[in-house]
Design a protein around this motif. Structure first.
Motif, PDB file in Angstrom:
ATOM      1  N   ASN A  93       1.043  -1.137   0.158  1.00  0.00           N
ATOM      2  CA  ASN A  93      -0.113  -0.182  -0.027  1.00  0.00           C
ATOM      3  C   ASN A  93       0.805   1.280   0.044  1.00  0.00           C
ATOM      4  N   ALA A  94       1.778   1.306   0.918  1.00  0.00           N
ATOM      5  CA  ALA A  94       2.793   2.393   0.728  1.00  0.00           C
ATOM      6  C   ALA A  94       3.612   2.712  -0.493  1.00  0.00           C
ATOM      7  N   ALA A  95       3.788   1.437  -1.342  1.00  0.00           N
ATOM      8  CA  ALA A  95       4.430   1.654  -2.367  1.00  0.00           C
ATOM      9  C   ALA A  95       3.581   2.087  -3.443  1.00  0.00           C
ATOM     10  N   LYS A  96       2.399   1.713  -3.472  1.00  0.00           N
ATOM     11  CA  LYS A  96       1.524   2.256  -4.478  1.00  0.00           C
ATOM     12  C   LYS A  96       1.224   3.588  -4.186  1.00  0.00           C
ATOM     13  N   THR A  97       1.228   4.067  -3.062  1.00  0.00           N
ATOM     14  CA  THR A  97       1.192   5.557  -2.802  1.00  0.00           C
ATOM     15  C   THR A  97       2.360   6.346  -3.313  1.00  0.00           C
ATOM     16  N   LEU A  98       3.476   5.762  -3.071  1.00  0.00           N
ATOM     17  CA  LEU A  98       4.630   6.639  -3.417  1.00  0.00           C
ATOM     18  C   LEU A  98       4.678   6.502  -5.203  1.00  0.00           C
ATOM     19  N   ILE A  99       4.291   5.416  -5.726  1.00  0.00           N
ATOM     20  CA  ILE A  99       4.134   5.465  -7.125  1.00  0.00           C
ATOM     21  C   ILE A  99       3.333   6.462  -7.768  1.00  0.00           C
ATOM     22  N   GLY A 115       5.948  -5.000  -1.912  1.00  0.00           N
ATOM     23  CA  GLY A 115       6.267  -3.336  -2.154  1.00  0.00           C
ATOM     24  C   GLY A 115       7.543  -3.485  -3.148  1.00  0.00           C
ATOM     25  N   THR A 116       8.558  -4.385  -2.946  1.00  0.00           N
ATOM     26  CA  THR A 116       9.750  -4.305  -4.198  1.00  0.00           C
ATOM     27  C   THR A 116       9.197  -4.662  -5.213  1.00  0.00           C
ATOM     28  N   LYS A 117       8.278  -5.726  -5.513  1.00  0.00           N
ATOM     29  CA  LYS A 117       7.788  -6.252  -6.776  1.00  0.00           C
ATOM     30  C   LYS A 117       7.118  -4.753  -7.563  1.00  0.00           C
ATOM     31  N   LEU A 118       6.295  -4.218  -6.958  1.00  0.00           N
ATOM     32  CA  LEU A 118       5.578  -3.115  -7.410  1.00  0.00           C
ATOM     33  C   LEU A 118       6.587  -1.972  -7.964  1.00  0.00           C
ATOM     34  N   PHE A 119       7.616  -1.870  -7.146  1.00  0.00           N
ATOM     35  CA  PHE A 119       8.356  -0.806  -7.554  1.00  0.00           C
ATOM     36  C   PHE A 119       9.240  -1.058  -9.033  1.00  0.00           C
ATOM     37  N   LEU A 120       9.621  -2.367  -8.823  1.00  0.00           N
ATOM     38  CA  LEU A 120      10.506  -2.936  -9.916  1.00  0.00           C
ATOM     39  C   LEU A 120       9.273  -2.976 -11.269  1.00  0.00           C
ATOM     40  N   GLU A 121       8.358  -3.322 -11.117  1.00  0.00           N
ATOM     41  CA  GLU A 121       7.205  -3.326 -12.346  1.00  0.00           C
ATOM     42  C   GLU A 121       6.828  -1.982 -12.685  1.00  0.00           C
ATOM     43  N   ASN A 122       7.059  -0.901 -11.735  1.00  0.00           N
ATOM     44  CA  ASN A 122       6.551   0.336 -12.279  1.00  0.00           C
ATOM     45  C   ASN A 122       7.678   1.195 -12.731  1.00  0.00           C
ATOM     46  N   PHE A 130      15.281   1.119  -7.696  1.00  0.00           N
ATOM     47  CA  PHE A 130      15.229   0.420  -6.413  1.00  0.00           C
ATOM     48  C   PHE A 130      16.647   0.000  -6.200  1.00  0.00           C
ATOM     49  N   ALA A 131      17.176   0.651  -5.032  1.00  0.00           N
ATOM     50  CA  ALA A 131      18.467   0.120  -4.393  1.00  0.00           C
ATOM     51  C   ALA A 131      18.243  -0.545  -3.285  1.00  0.00           C
ATOM     52  N   PRO A 132      18.515  -1.906  -3.243  1.00  0.00           N
ATOM     53  CA  PRO A 132      18.179  -2.619  -2.007  1.00  0.00           C
ATOM     54  C   PRO A 132      19.274  -2.595  -0.944  1.00  0.00           C
ATOM     55  N   ALA A 133      18.695  -2.869   0.172  1.00  0.00           N
ATOM     56  CA  ALA A 133      19.503  -2.820   1.410  1.00  0.00           C
ATOM     57  C   ALA A 133      21.011  -3.311   1.398  1.00  0.00           C
ATOM     58  N   LYS A 134      21.134  -4.707   0.950  1.00  0.00           N
ATOM     59  CA  LYS A 134      22.435  -5.212   1.174  1.00  0.00           C
ATOM     60  C   LYS A 134      23.248  -4.578   0.158  1.00  0.00           C
TER      61      LYS A 134
END
Length: 450
Positions: free
Chosen positions: A332-338, A357-364, A368-372
């Motif tokens: 939900n937070a990811a959708k709002t940011l997008i 959330g990660t999947k939504l960012f990548l699909e849109n 996306f810079a992952p933590a590791k």
């Protein structure tokens, strides 16, 4: 994808879930990595034949211990301590200690597992581990924190060492706590082994930039990623969750590079300052006074305070830097940011975005810079502190900062290259997992069945 590699990962994941029941954070971390490794295992079936991945998802050692201490009223309190030494294939165990009420075995295992890949990505010879306790330092006096840290180290000391396992700080463990633990270690061992802990004070073996390292490193990584896409931090509006060490220095570096941070948070709520956050005020509130972020509006009347930290992601911004805790950005937070036009997300905390959330960012198409990869600057500078301790030298701020910036640039390049090599161009989640894994896997293969 061949069915064998995919099926192998699915079956292994199910065994991990069954063997580590009621540890959802650990399951989540393992699932993300295994999904990324299918392409690698297709190309290198020997990793399956040698049981590399089976061994990788099982810690080399897990330690759980009792921590008794006396509070200021004279009452005995008892907490639980943890140290999970996950993998030492490329160097001594390295990973922070977290003091927070949410700490239990599953949290420590998830953090330790992530640390394997993060540490590998730095290019430095350090293995993966994590530790902590369900002790809450908030609201405790310095005397109570000292007594707890001394009791904690009285057990932990027998499991660590500068060539065996080198802890550092994490949530709830800053310079004060590291100092108390180092003093007790020195007292018990009757030896000055400066390299046994990192994040130490500058007067007794600490490194310049270590305090700033995770936040600065996050922003250096983001700058590298944006530059590669023809973009820049300059002029961007940035949201930073959290108000601890990582968040404060990420904010500072964003503003140095021309961006404007307009929001920060803590576990109670968030602040919004359209004029840009005054970092000095946040440092005073959080690092000196150890108070809540709501105090900010008393110093900056034009700012707003809103209860409920999750609301920070409803503010329109170009870039989001989650620097608070795990799973703070859900779907939900990811959708709002997008929806609000967010162009890039950089994980400053450990796994702050859910898999959905990660999947939504990548699909849109959100960068996306992952933590590791993105928050590896802290442990990288810890390793630089270890180098200085070994040589009995102290480097200047500029020397350490330059090394940190170079390390973060290399992590981006290696992560991006690995993603493209294995057919996942621009997917830095997959790239980070693969780049971190291959180095560790090769070391494990060379060292035999241990």
């Amino acid at each position: 994808m061949t069915a064998s590699a995919k099926k192998y990962c699915e079956e292994l994941y199910q065994r991990v879930v069954n063997r580590n029941a009621h540890e959802p954070e650990f399951h989540q971390a393992v699932q993300e990595v295994l999904e990324s490794l299918v392409a690698v295992l297709e190309k290198h079936p020997e990793y399956m034949e040698l049981g590399i991945v089976e061994r990788l998802v099982e810690p080399e050692r897990q330690i759980i211990f009792r921590v008794p201490w006396v509070d200021d009223t004279g009452r005995v309190q008892v907490n639980r301590g943890f140290r999970v030494q996950f993998n030492s294939a490329i160097g001594p165990y390295k990973g922070g200690i977290r003091f927070h009420p949410s700490v239990y075995a599953g949290i420590i295992k998830f953090l330790g597992f992530e640390q394997i890949f993060k540490n590998s990505l730095t290019g430095l010879p350090i293995g993966g581990a994590k530790g902590g306790s369900d002790f809450d330092p908030k609201g405790k006096s310095d005397g109570e924190v000292m007594r707890f840290c001394q009791s904690f180290m009285t057990e932990l000391y027998r499991h660590i060492g500068q060539d065996a396992d080198v802890p550092a700080g994490d949530i709830g463990v800053g310079g004060r706590e590291i100092g108390f633990m180092f003093g007790q270690f020195k007292r018990i061992k009757n030896a000055y082994e400066a390299g046994v802990l990192t994040g130490k004070g500058l007067t007794y073996g600490g490194s310049l930039v270590r305090t700033q390292a995770t936040g600065y490193g996050l922003v250096y990584f983001m700058d590298e990623m944006l530059t590669a896409k023809g973009m820049s931090l300059a002029g961007k509006t940035v949201l930073v969750s959290g108000s601890g060490n990582v968040a404060i220095y990420a904010t500072e570096k964003v503003q140095q590079l021309g961006g404007k941070v307009v929001a920060m948070s803590d576990s109670n709520g968030y602040i919004y300052d359209a004029n840009g956050i005054e970092v000095a005020a946040v440092k005073q509130i959080k690092e000196v006074e150890r108070r809540r972020i709501s105090e900010y509006v008393k110093q900056q009347p034009s700012a707003e305070y809103h209860p409920g930290c999750e609301g920070i992601w409803s503010i329109p911004g170009d870039i989001a830097l989650p620097c608070a805790t795990q799973n703070e950005i859900d779907d939900n937070a990811a959708k709002t940011l997008i929806k609000n036009g967010c162009q890039a997300v950089g994980e400053g905390a450990n796994m702050p975005t859910t898999l959905a959330g990660t999947k939504l960012f990548l699909e849109n198409g959100v960068l996306f810079a992952p933590a590791k990869a993105a928050n590896a600057g802290g442990v990288a500078t810890s390793a630089l502190e270890m180098c200085q301790n070994s040589m009995r030298l102290s480097w200047t701020f500029e020397e350490v900062d330059t090394k940190l910036k170079t390390i973060m640039a290399n992590i981006y390049q290696n992560t991006s290259k690995a993603a493209e090599e294995y057919g996942h161009k621009n997917n830095l989640v997959v790239g980070a997992n693969i780049a971190g894994f291959v180095k560790v896997a090769e070391a494990m293969k060379a060292q035999g069945l241990v």
